[in-house]
Scaffold this motif. Structure first.
Motif, PDB file in Angstrom:
ATOM      1  N   SER A  17      65.028  98.959  33.446  1.00 36.42           N
ATOM      2  CA  SER A  17      65.092  99.989  34.339  1.00 36.42           C
ATOM      3  C   SER A  17      63.653 100.521  34.924  1.00 36.42           C
ATOM      4  N   PHE A  18      62.639 100.045  34.200  1.00 31.63           N
ATOM      5  CA  PHE A  18      61.324 100.276  34.732  1.00 31.63           C
ATOM      6  C   PHE A  18      60.730  99.057  35.498  1.00 31.63           C
ATOM      7  N   ASP A  19      61.415  97.936  35.691  1.00 31.57           N
ATOM      8  CA  ASP A  19      61.022  96.633  36.277  1.00 31.57           C
ATOM      9  C   ASP A  19      60.282  97.074  37.696  1.00 31.57           C
ATOM     10  N   LYS A  20      61.009  97.881  38.282  1.00 30.94           N
ATOM     11  CA  LYS A  20      60.343  97.838  39.702  1.00 30.94           C
ATOM     12  C   LYS A  20      59.328  98.897  40.027  1.00 30.94           C
ATOM     13  N   ASP A  21      59.015  99.759  39.142  1.00 32.07           N
ATOM     14  CA  ASP A  21      57.911 100.611  39.260  1.00 32.07           C
ATOM     15  C   ASP A  21      57.387 101.194  37.714  1.00 32.07           C
ATOM     16  N   ARG A  22      57.204 100.263  37.023  1.00 27.56           N
ATOM     17  CA  ARG A  22      56.793 100.389  35.693  1.00 27.56           C
ATOM     18  C   ARG A  22      55.265 100.881  35.776  1.00 27.56           C
ATOM     19  N   HIS A  23      54.546 100.494  36.366  1.00 27.45           N
ATOM     20  CA  HIS A  23      53.018 100.987  36.447  1.00 27.45           C
ATOM     21  C   HIS A  23      52.987 102.254  37.224  1.00 27.45           C
ATOM     22  N   GLU A  24      53.642 102.526  38.277  1.00 29.88           N
ATOM     23  CA  GLU A  24      53.766 103.854  38.883  1.00 29.88           C
ATOM     24  C   GLU A  24      54.169 104.956  37.807  1.00 29.88           C
ATOM     25  N   VAL A  25      55.372 104.656  36.874  1.00 23.18           N
ATOM     26  CA  VAL A  25      55.646 105.431  35.933  1.00 23.18           C
ATOM     27  C   VAL A  25      54.493 105.882  34.905  1.00 23.18           C
ATOM     28  N   ILE A  26      53.781 104.902  34.558  1.00 19.53           N
ATOM     29  CA  ILE A  26      52.464 104.740  33.741  1.00 19.53           C
ATOM     30  C   ILE A  26      51.433 105.841  34.287  1.00 19.53           C
ATOM     31  N   GLU A  27      51.122 105.512  35.545  1.00 16.41           N
ATOM     32  CA  GLU A  27      50.212 106.312  36.465  1.00 16.41           C
ATOM     33  C   GLU A  27      50.622 107.756  36.407  1.00 16.41           C
ATOM     34  N   GLN A  28      51.845 107.889  36.631  1.00 18.64           N
ATOM     35  CA  GLN A  28      52.301 109.248  36.759  1.00 18.64           C
ATOM     36  C   GLN A  28      52.352 110.200  35.620  1.00 18.64           C
ATOM     37  N   LEU A 218      66.496 120.202  32.910  1.00 22.92           N
ATOM     38  CA  LEU A 218      65.321 120.285  33.953  1.00 22.92           C
ATOM     39  C   LEU A 218      65.982 120.893  35.094  1.00 22.92           C
ATOM     40  N   LYS A 219      65.249 121.550  35.741  1.00 21.32           N
ATOM     41  CA  LYS A 219      65.473 122.214  37.079  1.00 21.32           C
ATOM     42  C   LYS A 219      64.206 122.014  37.999  1.00 21.32           C
ATOM     43  N   PRO A 220      64.532 121.497  39.375  1.00 25.93           N
ATOM     44  CA  PRO A 220      65.602 120.945  39.736  1.00 25.93           C
ATOM     45  C   PRO A 220      66.065 119.780  39.112  1.00 25.93           C
ATOM     46  N   LYS A 221      67.517 119.431  39.016  1.00 25.01           N
ATOM     47  CA  LYS A 221      68.038 118.462  38.399  1.00 25.01           C
ATOM     48  C   LYS A 221      67.553 116.920  39.070  1.00 25.01           C
ATOM     49  N   PRO A 222      66.943 116.128  38.302  1.00 25.17           N
ATOM     50  CA  PRO A 222      66.419 114.983  38.945  1.00 25.17           C
ATOM     51  C   PRO A 222      67.595 114.097  39.442  1.00 25.17           C
ATOM     52  N   LYS A 223      67.353 113.596  40.614  1.00 22.35           N
ATOM     53  CA  LYS A 223      68.276 112.671  41.440  1.00 22.35           C
ATOM     54  C   LYS A 223      68.618 111.450  40.530  1.00 22.35           C
ATOM     55  N   SER A 224      67.959 111.148  39.603  1.00 20.76           N
ATOM     56  CA  SER A 224      67.954 109.734  38.758  1.00 20.76           C
ATOM     57  C   SER A 224      68.340 110.069  37.608  1.00 20.76           C
ATOM     58  N   ARG A 225      69.189 109.744  36.794  1.00 16.03           N
ATOM     59  CA  ARG A 225      69.552 109.919  35.422  1.00 16.03           C
ATOM     60  C   ARG A 225      68.582 109.214  34.433  1.00 16.03           C
ATOM     61  N   ARG A 226      67.625 108.564  34.936  1.00 11.61           N
ATOM     62  CA  ARG A 226      66.513 107.876  34.157  1.00 11.61           C
ATOM     63  C   ARG A 226      65.435 109.022  33.696  1.00 11.61           C
ATOM     64  N   ASN A 227      65.158 108.756  32.383  1.00 13.18           N
ATOM     65  CA  ASN A 227      64.112 109.497  31.804  1.00 13.18           C
ATOM     66  C   ASN A 227      62.961 109.001  32.078  1.00 13.18           C
ATOM     67  N   ILE A 228      61.747 109.675  32.113  1.00 12.07           N
ATOM     68  CA  ILE A 228      60.594 109.295  32.220  1.00 12.07           C
ATOM     69  C   ILE A 228      59.396 110.032  31.465  1.00 12.07           C
ATOM     70  N   PRO A 229      58.326 109.549  30.989  1.00 10.58           N
ATOM     71  CA  PRO A 229      57.461 110.105  29.992  1.00 10.58           C
ATOM     72  C   PRO A 229      57.028 111.473  30.900  1.00 10.58           C
ATOM     73  N   SER A 230      56.854 111.461  32.029  1.00  9.98           N
ATOM     74  CA  SER A 230      56.342 112.882  32.552  1.00  9.98           C
ATOM     75  C   SER A 230      57.239 114.074  32.203  1.00  9.98           C
ATOM     76  N   HIS A 231      58.410 113.903  31.485  1.00 12.29           N
ATOM     77  CA  HIS A 231      59.218 115.011  31.190  1.00 12.29           C
ATOM     78  C   HIS A 231      58.826 115.416  29.843  1.00 12.29           C
ATOM     79  N   LEU A 232      57.874 114.991  29.094  1.00 13.41           N
ATOM     80  CA  LEU A 232      57.551 115.254  27.850  1.00 13.41           C
ATOM     81  C   LEU A 232      56.929 116.773  27.914  1.00 13.41           C
TER      82      LEU A 232
END
Length: 266
Positions: A17-28, A218-232
């Motif tokens: 699920s991170f194949d398309k934006d893995r490095h963007e997720v890390i940087e965020q 989470l509010k507002p509710k994310p459009k994606s159901r994918r969790n990301i580290p930025s929610h920690l």
């Protein structure tokens, strides 16, 4: 929250699920104050992939290497020998994800137990902490951990969602406890919300288990159901309220515990 820096102890960054934006997720995540991410190894190949990621971010990314109980049946003795070798790679800070899962039984209980005990022995040999998975197998997992407790250094019950008795069974073995966004669930997380204040501050660590277990509040509710580290930081804020601490106090305690557990210099 911007004054706090966090460590996410469980991120499945090698997931497709991170194949398309893995490095963007890390940087965020790094931008959002999660300055250390520990990637979970669940198969031999994913452990190798995790090590490669760590090499690109040597001060921010670390990883576990291990074989999840689901995949016990597809790994041979030569795979475990290679896993033993991988423990020496830079960035590897724990052995796992290992343990037992009798809920789905994607591998037979016998295959899971053999895989678990083998990985316990590898962790013991290299003095690495254990990153533990358990589902519907508490009694057997506890039995195995007790019989090997003098051998391994320490272990964390990753993504703990169990009962009060199960919590104290782990604490009595001097284990650490990993808490995820499950605690933000107004349906399934109620018991955990009551229990979290009973976890000693030097035993509590935080994780997202991304891309799984997106916090439901989470509010507002994310459009994606994918969790990301930025929610920690959101998970941390919920826990801080439940344990009657300021976010800064929780951050201080959790970070010290986490960096000590994984032997990471801040």
């Amino acid at each position: 929250m911007n004054n706090c820096f966090w460590t996410d102890i469980g991120v499945n960054l090698t997931d497709s699920s991170f194949d398309k934006d893995r490095h963007e997720v890390i940087e965020q995540a790094l931008t959002d104050g999660i300055n250390k991410l520990i990637i979970t190894g669940t198969t031999l190949q994913e452990s190798l992939d995790a090590i490669q990621l760590c090499q690109r971010y040597p001060k921010q990314l670390f990883c576990t290497v291990g074989i999840h109980p689901h995949y016990a049946k597809v790994h041979s003795s030569s795979d475990f020998a290679e896993l033993n070798t991988l423990t020496k790679e830079a960035g590897v800070v724990a052995l796992g994800e290992t343990g037992l899962d009798f809920n789905r039984n994607l591998s037979t209980p016998a295959q899971q137990i053999l895989s678990f005990v083998t990985q316990l022995e590898i962790a013991s040999t290299h003095k690495l902490p254990l990153f533990l998975h358990e589902r519907d197998a508490h009694k057997k997992q506890l039995e195995i951990l007790k019989s090997h407790r003098d051998d391994f250094t320490h272990a964390v019950a990753h993504c703990f969602t169990g009962s009060r008795q199960e919590l104290y069974n782990y604490l009595d073995l001097d284990l650490h406890i990993g808490i995820t966004g499950w605690i933000c669930d107004e349906r399934r997380g109620l018991e955990l919300q009551k229990l979290v204040k009973e976890i000693p501050s030097n035993r509590l660590m935080l994780e997202t288990d991304a891309p799984y277990l997106l916090p439901r509040d989470l509010k507002p509710k994310p459009k994606s159901r994918r969790n990301i580290p930025s929610h920690l930081p959101h998970i941390a804020a919920v826990i801080a309220t439940l344990v009657d601490k300021t976010l800064e106090e929780l951050n201080h305690d959790v970070q010290k515990t986490t960096l000590d557990f994984f032997n990471i210099n801040d």
